[in-house]
Design a protein around this motif. Structure first.
Motif, short mmCIF file in Angstrom:
data_model
loop_
_atom_site.label_atom_id
_atom_site.label_comp_id
_atom_site.label_asym_id
_atom_site.label_seq_id
_atom_site.Cartn_x
_atom_site.Cartn_y
_atom_site.Cartn_z
N ARG A 49 -0.65 12.37 2.26
CA ARG A 49 -1.27 11.35 1.42
C ARG A 49 -0.65 9.98 1.64
O ARG A 49 -1.33 8.97 1.60
CB ARG A 49 -1.11 11.71 -0.07
N SER A 50 0.66 9.95 1.84
CA SER A 50 1.35 8.67 1.91
C SER A 50 1.37 8.08 3.31
O SER A 50 1.72 6.92 3.48
CB SER A 50 2.78 8.83 1.40
N GLU A 51 0.96 8.84 4.33
CA GLU A 51 0.97 8.34 5.69
C GLU A 51 0.09 7.10 5.82
O GLU A 51 -1.04 7.08 5.36
CB GLU A 51 0.45 9.43 6.64
N GLY A 52 0.64 6.06 6.42
CA GLY A 52 -0.13 4.84 6.64
C GLY A 52 -0.17 3.90 5.44
O GLY A 52 -0.91 2.94 5.44
N THR A 53 0.60 4.18 4.41
CA THR A 53 0.62 3.31 3.24
C THR A 53 2.02 2.73 3.07
O THR A 53 2.96 3.13 3.74
CB THR A 53 0.26 4.09 1.95
#
Length: 119
Positions: A49-53
């Motif tokens: 979910r947190s990848e790229g944020t």
């Protein structure tokens, strides 16, 4: 009758236990053996979910910080106290609150950055 097999002789797969007609069994055996030999990686949904944020950077930093704290405690010879100890419960609660506040702050900052980029 055995339930609609149509009188076919079915062969059981030694890997998964499913039954197939002999022509399909040849192809299935190769695929089944390949699938069951490899182990799948454990899925970490929070990481996905947190990848790229902006939150991904925060999570990595907090994980590194936790590892460093555990290593430092191990070097000092500090061992976890028994579960019945009230001090341990208080520190766990304080740690949870600190982590929660840290996370909330990161989320607020992330929203501000996103809003600023949108303008």
């Amino acid at each position: 009758d055995d339930g609609g097999g149509g009188g076919m002789d079915l062969e059981e797969c030694g890997t998964c236990g499913r039954k197939f007609n002999p022509t399909s069994m040849l192809k299935h055996a190769k695929v089944c053996a390949k699938v069951f030999q490899t182990k799948r990686k454990v899925m970490d949904s929070s990481k996905m979910r947190s990848e790229g944020t902006d939150n991904a950077k925060f999570l990595q930093e907090s994980q590194l910080r936790e590892k460093k704290e555990k290593a430092a405690a191990a070097r000092r010879g500090v061992r976890p106290s028994p579960a019945g100890n009230e001090e341990v419960a208080l520190t766990k609660k304080a740690n949870w609150k600190a982590k929660s506040e840290e996370f909330r702050t990161a989320m607020r900052n992330s929203r501000k950055i996103t809003e600023a980029q949108a303008k």
